[in-house]
Design an enzyme around this catalytic site. Structure first.
Site, PDB file in Angstrom:
ATOM      1  N   ALA A  60      62.278  97.636  19.472  1.00  0.00           N
ATOM      2  CA  ALA A  60      62.598  98.667  18.746  1.00  0.00           C
ATOM      3  C   ALA A  60      61.636  98.727  17.593  1.00  0.00           C
ATOM      4  CB  ALA A  60      63.986  98.668  18.292  1.00  0.00           C
ATOM      5  N   GLY A  99      63.811  95.015  22.247  1.00  0.00           N
ATOM      6  CA  GLY A  99      64.222  96.351  23.034  1.00  0.00           C
ATOM      7  C   GLY A  99      63.182  96.076  24.216  1.00  0.00           C
ATOM      8  N   GLU A 102      64.595  94.127  26.649  1.00  0.00           N
ATOM      9  CA  GLU A 102      65.530  94.887  27.453  1.00  0.00           C
ATOM     10  C   GLU A 102      64.943  95.855  28.552  1.00  0.00           C
ATOM     11  OE1 GLU A 102      67.398  96.000  23.594  1.00  0.00           O
ATOM     12  OE2 GLU A 102      69.132  94.853  24.235  1.00  0.00           O
ATOM     13  N   GLU A 122      66.162  89.620  17.706  1.00  0.00           N
ATOM     14  CA  GLU A 122      66.987  90.545  16.928  1.00  0.00           C
ATOM     15  C   GLU A 122      68.027  89.781  15.916  1.00  0.00           C
ATOM     16  OE1 GLU A 122      66.560  90.980  19.963  1.00  0.00           O
ATOM     17  OE2 GLU A 122      66.277  93.117  20.660  1.00  0.00           O
TER      18      GLU A 122
HETATM   19  C1  LIG Z   1      67.866 102.842  15.327  1.00  0.00           C
HETATM   20  C2  LIG Z   1      67.238 101.862  16.216  1.00  0.00           C
HETATM   21  C3  LIG Z   1      68.139 101.360  17.249  1.00  0.00           C
HETATM   22  C4  LIG Z   1      67.701 100.266  18.022  1.00  0.00           C
HETATM   23  C5  LIG Z   1      68.579  99.772  19.077  1.00  0.00           C
HETATM   24  C6  LIG Z   1      68.078  98.868  20.084  1.00  0.00           C
HETATM   25  C7  LIG Z   1      67.688  97.667  19.454  1.00  0.00           C
HETATM   26  C8  LIG Z   1      66.712  97.045  19.873  1.00  0.00           C
HETATM   27  C9  LIG Z   1      66.571  95.846  18.977  1.00  0.00           C
HETATM   28  C10 LIG Z   1      65.089  95.496  18.732  1.00  0.00           C
HETATM   29  O1  LIG Z   1      64.259  95.364  19.770  1.00  0.00           O
HETATM   30  S1  LIG Z   1      64.718  94.904  17.136  1.00  0.00           S
HETATM   31  C11 LIG Z   1      63.127  94.394  17.216  1.00  0.00           C
HETATM   32  C12 LIG Z   1      62.810  92.912  17.820  1.00  0.00           C
HETATM   33  N1  LIG Z   1      61.735  92.601  17.631  1.00  0.00           N
HETATM   34  C13 LIG Z   1      60.982  91.876  16.641  1.00  0.00           C
HETATM   35  O2  LIG Z   1      61.841  91.361  15.972  1.00  0.00           O
HETATM   36  C14 LIG Z   1      59.702  91.392  16.774  1.00  0.00           C
HETATM   37  C15 LIG Z   1      59.040  91.773  15.428  1.00  0.00           C
HETATM   38  N2  LIG Z   1      57.825  91.422  15.583  1.00  0.00           N
HETATM   39  C16 LIG Z   1      57.018  90.093  15.520  1.00  0.00           C
HETATM   40  O3  LIG Z   1      57.673  89.239  15.836  1.00  0.00           O
HETATM   41  C17 LIG Z   1      55.724  90.176  15.452  1.00  0.00           C
HETATM   42  O4  LIG Z   1      55.230  91.341  14.836  1.00  0.00           O
HETATM   43  C18 LIG Z   1      55.017  89.795  16.736  1.00  0.00           C
HETATM   44  C19 LIG Z   1      55.202  91.017  17.738  1.00  0.00           C
HETATM   45  C20 LIG Z   1      55.113  88.544  17.599  1.00  0.00           C
HETATM   46  C21 LIG Z   1      53.422  90.082  16.590  1.00  0.00           C
HETATM   47  O5  LIG Z   1      52.969  89.161  15.549  1.00  0.00           O
HETATM   48  P1  LIG Z   1      51.596  89.224  14.963  1.00  0.00           P
HETATM   49  O6  LIG Z   1      51.517  88.157  14.001  1.00  0.00           O
HETATM   50  O7  LIG Z   1      50.712  89.237  15.936  1.00  0.00           O
HETATM   51  O8  LIG Z   1      51.412  90.598  14.057  1.00  0.00           O
HETATM   52  P2  LIG Z   1      52.259  90.983  12.713  1.00  0.00           P
HETATM   53  O9  LIG Z   1      51.367  90.917  11.738  1.00  0.00           O
HETATM   54  O10 LIG Z   1      53.553  90.375  12.849  1.00  0.00           O
HETATM   55  O11 LIG Z   1      52.639  92.487  13.287  1.00  0.00           O
HETATM   56  C22 LIG Z   1      51.554  93.571  13.686  1.00  0.00           C
HETATM   57  C23 LIG Z   1      51.992  94.871  12.912  1.00  0.00           C
HETATM   58  O12 LIG Z   1      53.202  95.307  13.455  1.00  0.00           O
HETATM   59  C24 LIG Z   1      54.327  95.534  12.903  1.00  0.00           C
HETATM   60  N3  LIG Z   1      55.437  95.164  13.633  1.00  0.00           N
HETATM   61  C25 LIG Z   1      55.654  94.532  14.630  1.00  0.00           C
HETATM   62  N4  LIG Z   1      56.641  94.421  15.163  1.00  0.00           N
HETATM   63  C26 LIG Z   1      57.207  95.623  14.778  1.00  0.00           C
HETATM   64  C27 LIG Z   1      58.520  96.086  15.174  1.00  0.00           C
HETATM   65  N5  LIG Z   1      59.431  95.759  16.282  1.00  0.00           N
HETATM   66  N6  LIG Z   1      58.673  97.598  14.568  1.00  0.00           N
HETATM   67  C28 LIG Z   1      57.711  98.090  13.690  1.00  0.00           C
HETATM   68  N7  LIG Z   1      56.746  97.361  13.350  1.00  0.00           N
HETATM   69  C29 LIG Z   1      56.562  95.988  13.911  1.00  0.00           C
HETATM   70  C30 LIG Z   1      54.243  94.660  11.606  1.00  0.00           C
HETATM   71  O13 LIG Z   1      54.890  94.995  10.721  1.00  0.00           O
HETATM   72  C31 LIG Z   1      52.596  94.605  11.310  1.00  0.00           C
HETATM   73  O14 LIG Z   1      52.373  95.576  10.717  1.00  0.00           O
HETATM   74  P3  LIG Z   1      51.444  95.666   9.307  1.00  0.00           P
HETATM   75  O15 LIG Z   1      51.556  96.882   9.039  1.00  0.00           O
HETATM   76  O16 LIG Z   1      49.957  95.242   9.749  1.00  0.00           O
HETATM   77  O17 LIG Z   1      52.237  94.605   8.463  1.00  0.00           O
END
Ligand SMILES: CCCCCC/C=C/CC(=O)SCCNC(=O)CCNC(=O)[C@H](O)C(C)(C)COP(=O)(O)OP(=O)(O)OC[C@H]1O[C@@H](n2cnc3c(N)ncnc32)[C@H](O)[C@@H]1OP(=O)(O)O
Length: 720
Positions: A60, A99, A102, A122
């Site tokens: 997400a 997500g 999922e 999460e």
């Molecule tokens: C209202 C919403 C209801 C939702 C209901 C459903 C629920 C779903 C639950 C979820 O899915 S919660 C999200 C779960 N996912 C995560 O926690 C993953 C988070 N990301 C990471 O762990 C890492 O970013 C990565 C994917 C392993 C990649 O790592 P890497 O070191 O290669 O890059 P980063 O520097 O960390 O990320 C690059 C860039 O992307 C942005 N970012 C990463 N993930 C997300 C995300 N899920 N959402 C928004 N933005 C994301 C990160 O902030 C970086 O951006 P920047 O501007 O360069 O800082």
């Protein structure tokens, strides 16, 4: 956001939302439209969901979390994918998280390249997989694996995910081509057996044992952290309730977590950590426009505890290290300790014997500093003494090649002072590691008035390479970490002489959420470190601190820590400090009557009548001076933003991330309340300058409405 195309009888839904294919509104909408279109099209016989760019999907969009949810919900999109009578194949590369996983679990099949990783992170954001993840994962793998994955958030490599049953196949070669082949092979087959919502939960017969064991672990590891506990409850409900009721339960628990302050703190932490990497100097030089010096060879000066830890960090990622000590005996001891640390890592299966041998073959121990002539980067890690450090840097200036980056692991001394011993202050930069240096993740990088952008870029890059979280700060005495922590030490000592005992202070702070209390931290880092720093500062000011000292620099001074030092109770390393340990270097802290008596005797000698100190007072007197100092640090530009300070506290002092760090904690308590309590303590303890309220805090506290943390810095120059 989702490109739809067909290849023969196969519809391909390609998620295209750089950089990590987060499932933002347009992606959910694209998937929703895409699957409807594929289902409607009679020529389509199978569907592939794949990610464009570096990854399948990171889940997400975290930026959407605090906004009202618009567009199709992930669960509804997933339901459509699952209900399709045409087989849907998720083709996974990079990461498939939250997500994203999922979505993959709603598909009928999952194939992946070997390097892919799947997981439910999460929990690290203070929530649970709220789009059926807690209900579907135990149906594809089993309850034990699901509880472990969902409550820890760990990423699982593809081969392991295959073993767990999460993946159906690992493919080699081009993922899309393989996905097309796979889709053709399942075309026409009934999809009903692949709909997880129709499957029973696996391992449900062992539910209670698995749940109890997981719950014990979670509570032990992460006291006070709600999300892992709630995650376990959600997975448990999958085994206890029919699928649709389980979904409702998951939703209730998800909503509870999503609205918690812990979730807000962890979301903040996610972005704060990434923001800390985007450093910028006052000159405008930044991570985006500065290249690091290429580092192929390194040197470490000092083979004591810190030098050993730093050398291990470098050796682990394949840097050759020239390790310098002043005599052979100390050098041999240092190398022996490094070898022991590697052996321990092998015993704990963190590295192979071959890797250990390789690391050890990369050390060149020497007592001759001239050997550093050709290294690209050198880190000085001798004990905290200005004259000694200056002497070393004077020599490095002569010995090292002009392009070398000269780093100091000082924990307090201004980099300006150390750099002034050289004719190349631009090359001198602080790299403050935290003890134990090979374990603690923080690297506090410190620039002086002269440090070049290139030297900064080099140490920030080095931090990344050795697996640290680097935060850049401007030099001053104590930098950010120790400058803030110092006041905690002072207040703790003052509370001891007023009536508290080390175990009381630690218990309050551990109950607050710190993994270890400040007195145990002092034992861990060494009682002698603080002693040396205090006496060094006094010496520089021409003052001698003695057992009779009551005031130093016009401030109330507590001699208890000095008395402890004089008894040779230097902390864990001597088996005695504020606590007694089972052996020198031991880890089990036990209350020691000798310390209790020392403290009580000290109070009597000082003529202080001991009193009970409340939990609230201990918490405030430990946290608020540090927070107050944090605001001064912001005022002075020593830290560029409050987020940097909080990152330092998670990784340097294990401040609970789910409480967001001291600055975020202050924002949650309310700055006007924090300010008011600081003023109260200032009135009561006028001889402790750390209670003089910071000007920035005063300005923010008097703003008509709470100022969001992201806007604090705009108040630092205001004249309010
Ligand atoms: C209202 C919403 C209801 C939702 C209901 C459903 C629920 C779903 C639950 C979820 O899915 S919660 C999200 C779960 N996912 C995560 O926690 C993953 C988070 N990301 C990471 O762990 C890492 O970013 C990565 C994917 C392993 C990649 O790592 P890497 O070191 O290669 O890059 P980063 O520097 O960390 O990320 C690059 C860039 O992307 C942005 N970012 C990463 N993930 C997300 C995300 N899920 N959402 C928004 N933005 C994301 C990160 O902030 C970086 O951006 P920047 O501007 O360069 O800082």
């Amino acid at each position: 956001m989702v490109d739809y195309r067909t290849q023969g009888q196969i519809a391909i839904l390609e998620v295209n939302n750089p950089p990590v294919n987060a499932l933002s509104i347009h992606v959910r909408k694209g998937l929703d439209d895409g699957i409807s279109r594929a289902v409607r099209d009679p020529s389509v016989k199978a569907v592939i969901v794949i990610g464009k760019g570096r990854t399948f999907s990171s889940g997400a969009d975290i930026k959407e979390f605090n906004k009202p949810q618009e567009g199709p919900r992930l669960t509804m999109v997933g339901k459509k994918l699952e209900e399709s009578d045409k087989p849907v194949v998720a083709a996974i590369h990079g990461t498939c998280l939250g997500g994203g996983l999922e979505i993959a679990l709603f598909c009928h099949y999952r194939i992946a390249v070997k390097s892919a990783r799947v997981g439910f992170p999460e929990v690290l954001l203070g929530i649970l997989p709220g789009a059926a993840g807690t209900q579907r994962l135990p149906r594809v793998t089993d309850v034990a694996v699901a509880m472990e994955m969902i409550s820890t958030g760990k990423h699982v490599p593809a081969p392991k995910a295959l073993e767990y049953g999460i993946l159906d196949k690992i493919v080699q070669g081009d993922l899309l081509e393989e996905a097309v082949k796979f889709a053709k092979s399942v075309m026409g087959k009934p999809v009903q057996p692949c709909r997880l919502s129709d499957q029973p939960v696996k391992g449900a017969d062992r539910l209670v044992q698995v749940f109890d064991a997981a719950m014990r672990q979670v509570k032990q590891r992460q006291r006070g952290f709600m999300a892992p506990v709630v995650c376990l409850k959600a997975v448990r409900s999958a085994a206890e309730l029919p699928y649709n009721e389980g979904l409702l339960r998951e939703n209730t628990l998800f909503t509870e977590l999503m609205s918690s302050s812990q979730c807000a703190a962890l979301r903040y932490a996610f972005f704060a950590e990434r923001a800390a990497q985007r450093w910028q100097l006052p000159s405008g030089a930044s991570a985006a426009n500065t290249k690091p010096v290429p580092v192929k060879s390194t040197g470490v000066i000092g083979a004591g505890t810190m030098g050993q830890g730093i050398a291990i960090c470098l050796l682990r990622v394949d840097y050759p290290v020239i390790l310098v000590e002043q005599n052979q005996k100390l050098l041999d001891k240092g190398v022996e300790m490094i070898q022991l640390a590697f052996k321990d890592a092998v015993r704990r299966k963190l590295m192979t014997e071959d890797a250990m041998r390789h690391c050890m073959s990369n050390i060149s121990p020497t007592v001759d500093m001239q050997q550093l002539a050709n290294v690209d980067l050198v880190i000085e890690a001798v004990y905290e003494n200005v004259a000694l450090k200056q002497d070393i840097f004077r020599k490095l200036d002569v010995i090292c090649k002009p392009s070398a980056v000269l780093c100091t692991n000082t924990s307090t001394i201004s980099i300006d002072i150390i750099a002034s011993a050289t004719k190349r202050p631009g090359s001198v930069v602080g790299t403050h590691f935290f003890a134990p240096a090979h374990i603690m993740r923080l690297l506090e990088n410190v620039y002086s008035k002269d440090t070049s952008a290139q030297a900064v870029a080099t140490v920030m890059d080095l931090g990344k390479k050795i697996g640290k979280v680097s935060v850049l700060v401007k030099t001053c005495h104590g930098f950010v970490a120790n400058r803030m922590f110092h006041h905690q030490g002072q207040e703790a000592a003052l509370m001891l002489e007023e009536g508290a005992l080390p175990e009381h202070i630690d218990k309050v702070m551990e109950d607050f959420g710190m993994s270890i209390g400040p007195m145990k931290v002092s034992d861990l880092s060494g009682v002698d470190i603080g002693w040396r720093i205090r006496h060094e500062v006094a010496k520089m000011e021409g003052v001698e601190l003695t057992s009779q000292t009551r005031f130093f620099r016009g401030e109330r001074y507590c001699t208890l820590p000095d008395k402890l030092y004089e008894l040779g109770r230097l902390g864990r390393k001597t088996g005695k400090g504020w606590y007694r340990y089972e052996k020198p270097g031991g880890r089990v802290a036990m209350v020691d009557d000798e310390v209790t008596n020392l403290i009580k005797k000290h109070s009597a000698e000082m003529g202080i009548e001991r009193r009970g100190i409340s939990t609230q007072e201990i918490q405030e007197r430990i946290l608020y001076p540090a927070i107050n100092e944090g605001f001064r640090i912001l005022e002075e530009g020593v830290a560029a933003k409050p987020e940097d300070i909080d990152v330092i506290w998670w990784y340097g002092f294990s401040f609970p991330r789910y409480m967001g760090g001291p600055m975020f904690h202050a924002s949650q308590v309310g700055l006007s309340k924090v300010y008011e309590r600081i003023c109260y303590y200032h009135q009561n303890f006028p001889y402790s300058s750390h209670w003089v309220p910071s000007d920035l805090l005063r300005k923010l506290a008097s703003a008509p409405s709470p100022v969001p943390i992201s806007q604090w810095m705009s108040y630092s120059q205001s004249k309010l």
